[in-house]
Write an enzyme that holds these catalytic residues in place. Sequence first.
Site, PDB file in Angstrom:
ATOM      1  N   ASN A   1      -5.158   6.222  -1.646  1.00  0.00           N
ATOM      2  CA  ASN A   1      -4.890   6.254  -0.449  1.00  0.00           C
ATOM      3  C   ASN A   1      -4.352   7.743   0.235  1.00  0.00           C
ATOM      4  O   ASN A   1      -4.259   8.031   1.330  1.00  0.00           O
ATOM      5  CB  ASN A   1      -3.751   5.315   0.125  1.00  0.00           C
ATOM      6  CG  ASN A   1      -4.393   3.996   0.223  1.00  0.00           C
ATOM      7  OD1 ASN A   1      -5.477   3.764   0.573  1.00  0.00           O
ATOM      8  ND2 ASN A   1      -3.587   2.989   0.180  1.00  0.00           N
TER       9      ASN A   1
ATOM     10  N   SER B   1       0.786  -1.216   0.164  1.00  0.00           N
ATOM     11  CA  SER B   1       0.088  -0.011  -0.079  1.00  0.00           C
ATOM     12  C   SER B   1       0.811   1.296  -0.171  1.00  0.00           C
ATOM     13  O   SER B   1       0.249   2.163  -0.417  1.00  0.00           O
ATOM     14  CB  SER B   1      -0.797   0.053   1.242  1.00  0.00           C
ATOM     15  OG  SER B   1      -1.699  -1.033   1.290  1.00  0.00           O
TER      16      SER B   1
ATOM     17  N   GLU C   1      -4.294   0.053  -8.955  1.00  0.00           N
ATOM     18  CA  GLU C   1      -3.305   0.970  -9.107  1.00  0.00           C
ATOM     19  C   GLU C   1      -1.891   0.574  -9.646  1.00  0.00           C
ATOM     20  O   GLU C   1      -1.436  -0.258  -8.965  1.00  0.00           O
ATOM     21  CB  GLU C   1      -2.881   2.037  -7.881  1.00  0.00           C
ATOM     22  CG  GLU C   1      -4.093   3.003  -7.493  1.00  0.00           C
ATOM     23  CD  GLU C   1      -3.962   3.362  -5.968  1.00  0.00           C
ATOM     24  OE1 GLU C   1      -4.590   4.733  -5.824  1.00  0.00           O
ATOM     25  OE2 GLU C   1      -3.216   2.829  -5.400  1.00  0.00           O
TER      26      GLU C   1
ATOM     27  N   HIS D   1      -1.338  -2.354  -6.977  1.00  0.00           N
ATOM     28  CA  HIS D   1      -2.004  -2.254  -5.816  1.00  0.00           C
ATOM     29  C   HIS D   1      -3.553  -2.516  -5.743  1.00  0.00           C
ATOM     30  O   HIS D   1      -4.144  -1.518  -6.253  1.00  0.00           O
ATOM     31  CB  HIS D   1      -1.744  -0.731  -5.408  1.00  0.00           C
ATOM     32  CG  HIS D   1      -2.308  -0.452  -3.754  1.00  0.00           C
ATOM     33  ND1 HIS D   1      -2.539   0.878  -3.732  1.00  0.00           N
ATOM     34  CD2 HIS D   1      -2.450  -1.288  -2.787  1.00  0.00           C
ATOM     35  CE1 HIS D   1      -3.140   0.566  -2.199  1.00  0.00           C
ATOM     36  NE2 HIS D   1      -2.811  -0.382  -1.935  1.00  0.00           N
TER      37      HIS D   1
END
Length: 295
Positions: free
Chosen positions: A195, A123, A156, A144
């Site tokens: 994120n 992450s 991602e 991701h």
Amino acid sequence: MNIEDIRRICVVGAGNMGHQIALLCALNGFTTSCTDVDPGALRKAEAFADRYLPERVRKGKLDSAAARETRARLRFCAELTDAASDADYVIEAVFESLEVKREVFSRLDRIAPPHAILATNSSYIVSSLIAPATRRPEKVLNLHFFNPALVMKLVEVVQGPHVSEETARVSVDLCHRLGKVPVHLRKEVEGFLLNRIIRAIRKEALWLLEMGVASAEDIDKACVHGAGHPMGPFQLMDLTGIDLSYQMAMERFRTTGDPADLPPPSLVEKFVKGHYGRKTGRGWYTYSKDDSDGQ
Ligand SMILES: NC(=O)c1ccc[n+]([C@@H]2O[C@H](COP(=O)([O-])OP(=O)(O)OC[C@H]3O[C@@H](n4cnc5c(N)ncnc54)[C@H](O)[C@@H]3O)[C@@H](O)[C@H]2O)c1
């Protein structure tokens, strides 16, 4: 290399993310191996697949032949060597620790065929920190997935400066083959895309809670019913794991050295008490056994 050259996928780490990524790959026609250093995690991942597939058949979402074929494509291996030696594409989903990931990639580099792409599901750890542990940095990138990986569409694909166009292209194509919606980040940035946005919301939510402005429940309600988010920031932390939120904040603090990046006291308290969220039955909310097994 093209997407047609990817037939075998190896998933390293059978935890929260890995067990679902492995099943996702098998469901979409890839011969998949899943490995973990913890035999318990591997058993749990296998039991999940054996529960999930018949459940999909029962719900009419999968026909029984497809379920049987999916299961036949998926194997669980105790040894990395067995799992990765014939892989065309590897997806690593082990603990969020740079040291552990470097060690895994260094081993993968020796075990996986030279043409194999090695992706990390991290992450926050950018692949340029991991790639030097291998002799194929142009084939090491961030891929991701979001939690739960079988459900969430977004992936991602992060192309750091060392990543070749071919690796990025094949990875984007792979996401399409997995039924996902890839977004291609052409620059490597800590936290990637979504994120960073979620972090800003979480920081504000924790501040509001700690200042006694509102309860976690009410902050979640505001995000769900006012902003149309599918779940609030506290519900999301419980789903993804408070331990992960804590480790991500610590990792960020180690990188920036900025005390503002330290995990806030309420998060530290949950972490120290081992209240990690759904997986421990308790986090910001309390869960029954069915809920914590729920995904
Ligand atoms: N949990 C999430 O919501 C989420 C979402 C997206 C990405 N990620 C990323 O995915 C990765 C895994 O997160 P998770 O939540 O699944 O963690 P987890 O703790 O649930 O699972 C990690 C697994 O890796 C295994 N492992 C540790 N070292 C290993 C090694 N050397 N070889 C093989 N297996 C090893 C552990 O035994 C464990 O089963 C992390 O990098 C995290 O940042 C997590």
